[in-house]
Design a protein around this motif. Sequence first.
Motif, short mmCIF file in Angstrom:
data_model
loop_
_atom_site.label_atom_id
_atom_site.label_comp_id
_atom_site.label_asym_id
_atom_site.label_seq_id
_atom_site.Cartn_x
_atom_site.Cartn_y
_atom_site.Cartn_z
N HIS A 187 52.25 45.57 30.95
CA HIS A 187 52.35 46.10 32.32
C HIS A 187 51.41 47.29 32.51
O HIS A 187 50.79 47.43 33.57
CB HIS A 187 53.80 46.53 32.61
N LEU A 188 51.29 48.13 31.50
CA LEU A 188 50.37 49.27 31.59
C LEU A 188 48.93 48.78 31.71
O LEU A 188 48.15 49.34 32.48
CB LEU A 188 50.52 50.16 30.35
N VAL A 189 48.59 47.74 30.97
CA VAL A 189 47.26 47.16 31.07
C VAL A 189 47.04 46.63 32.49
O VAL A 189 45.97 46.82 33.09
CB VAL A 189 47.07 46.03 30.04
N GLY A 190 48.06 45.97 33.03
CA GLY A 190 47.94 45.42 34.38
C GLY A 190 47.70 46.49 35.41
O GLY A 190 46.87 46.33 36.32
N LEU A 191 48.41 47.60 35.30
CA LEU A 191 48.24 48.69 36.26
C LEU A 191 46.84 49.29 36.20
O LEU A 191 46.28 49.69 37.22
CB LEU A 191 49.29 49.78 36.01
N GLY A 192 46.27 49.32 34.99
CA GLY A 192 44.98 49.99 34.84
C GLY A 192 43.79 49.08 34.99
O GLY A 192 42.70 49.55 35.33
N ARG A 193 43.96 47.77 34.75
CA ARG A 193 42.79 46.89 34.64
C ARG A 193 42.76 45.72 35.61
O ARG A 193 41.70 45.13 35.81
CB ARG A 193 42.71 46.34 33.21
N ASP A 221 43.18 43.73 39.32
CA ASP A 221 43.25 43.98 40.75
C ASP A 221 44.61 43.51 41.26
O ASP A 221 45.40 42.90 40.52
CB ASP A 221 42.09 43.32 41.50
N ALA A 222 44.89 43.77 42.52
CA ALA A 222 46.23 43.54 43.04
C ALA A 222 46.64 42.06 42.98
O ALA A 222 47.78 41.74 42.63
CB ALA A 222 46.32 44.04 44.48
N ASP A 223 45.71 41.16 43.30
CA ASP A 223 46.04 39.73 43.27
C ASP A 223 46.39 39.28 41.86
O ASP A 223 47.39 38.59 41.63
CB ASP A 223 44.86 38.91 43.79
N ALA A 224 45.55 39.66 40.88
CA ALA A 224 45.79 39.27 39.49
C ALA A 224 47.05 39.93 38.95
O ALA A 224 47.79 39.32 38.17
CB ALA A 224 44.58 39.62 38.63
N ARG A 225 47.30 41.17 39.34
CA ARG A 225 48.49 41.89 38.90
C ARG A 225 49.75 41.18 39.36
O ARG A 225 50.70 40.97 38.58
CB ARG A 225 48.46 43.31 39.45
N MET A 226 49.78 40.78 40.63
CA MET A 226 50.94 40.06 41.16
C MET A 226 51.10 38.71 40.49
O MET A 226 52.22 38.32 40.09
CB MET A 226 50.79 39.87 42.67
N ALA A 227 50.00 37.98 40.35
CA ALA A 227 50.06 36.65 39.73
C ALA A 227 50.58 36.75 38.30
O ALA A 227 51.44 35.97 37.87
CB ALA A 227 48.68 36.01 39.75
N HIS A 228 50.07 37.74 37.55
CA HIS A 228 50.49 37.91 36.16
C HIS A 228 51.98 38.23 36.08
O HIS A 228 52.71 37.69 35.22
CB HIS A 228 49.66 39.02 35.52
N PHE A 229 52.44 39.10 36.95
CA PHE A 229 53.85 39.50 36.95
C PHE A 229 54.75 38.31 37.24
O PHE A 229 55.77 38.10 36.55
CB PHE A 229 54.06 40.60 37.99
N LEU A 230 54.42 37.51 38.25
CA LEU A 230 55.25 36.37 38.61
C LEU A 230 55.23 35.30 37.51
O LEU A 230 56.26 34.67 37.24
CB LEU A 230 54.78 35.77 39.93
N LEU A 255 46.83 29.58 39.17
CA LEU A 255 47.43 30.90 39.14
C LEU A 255 47.22 31.55 37.77
O LEU A 255 46.92 32.75 37.68
CB LEU A 255 48.92 30.82 39.47
N VAL A 256 47.39 30.76 36.71
CA VAL A 256 47.14 31.25 35.35
C VAL A 256 45.69 31.72 35.21
O VAL A 256 45.41 32.77 34.62
CB VAL A 256 47.46 30.15 34.31
N ALA A 257 44.77 30.95 35.77
CA ALA A 257 43.36 31.31 35.69
C ALA A 257 43.08 32.61 36.46
O ALA A 257 42.33 33.48 35.98
CB ALA A 257 42.49 30.18 36.24
N LEU A 258 43.67 32.76 37.63
CA LEU A 258 43.48 33.98 38.43
C LEU A 258 43.98 35.20 37.66
O LEU A 258 43.31 36.25 37.64
CB LEU A 258 44.24 33.86 39.76
N ALA A 259 45.13 35.08 37.02
CA ALA A 259 45.74 36.21 36.33
C ALA A 259 45.17 36.41 34.93
O ALA A 259 45.44 37.43 34.30
CB ALA A 259 47.25 36.00 36.23
#
Length: 243
Positions: free
Chosen positions: A141-147, A149-158, A224-228
Amino acid sequence: MTEETSPLTRKLGAFVALSGEELAVLDRLHRRRKTFKAGQDLVHQGQSEQAAYILASGWVVSYKIQPDGSRQIVDFQIPGDFLGLRSVLLHTSDHGIEAIVDIEAAEVLVSDLLQAFARTPRLATAILWAVSRDEAMVVEHLVGLGRRDADARMAHFLLELGVRLSLVGLGTRQGYGCPLTQYHLADALGLSAVHVNRVLRKLREDGLVTFRDGKVTFDDYKRLVALADFDPAYLDQSRPLLP
């Protein structure tokens, strides 16, 4: 629900094939059942001498209160997760835990844990695996916040939630039920609620994922996997690790 089919048993079963004795110990850990209403705290930040919990049903949020009084979401827990285990071992809770919906949880005293660990060392190892896995998610999650973008962050989280829920029989590659609000997502992902709404709309219009009426539907899982750039290896649940 029998202990053989409880969310925690399903989760630990990804690490070790549980014996009859280990299942009996898990059953004893589940005996002290409590219910909590949505919005009720199980653990307060700074609280000492509290119990840990095993979440049997429902979702909870872990959060920290900042010096200015604002709240920062640290993570969400789902059925099968331990709640407040680190705080029990450290004697003081460094975060709060709040029920998002009405939940049921088993209260676990530190003496219960010590007895369980002494009787079943393999079960202790499996619980250590589960806790280490949770720590790996926080790092991700820390990596997601720092690295990301918003679309990839949301996709990865879901996607991560989907993998976690699939482990306990509550999600598939088609989707899963999700009680989180856009405000929860905003706080957890470091976005504004307006930005979350915009990102979810874009992902839906692009035919990737739909989050509506308390349900996440994967419209195109592979894309979605590819985007994230989602690699679930950090979740460490592809095969049992102990015989």
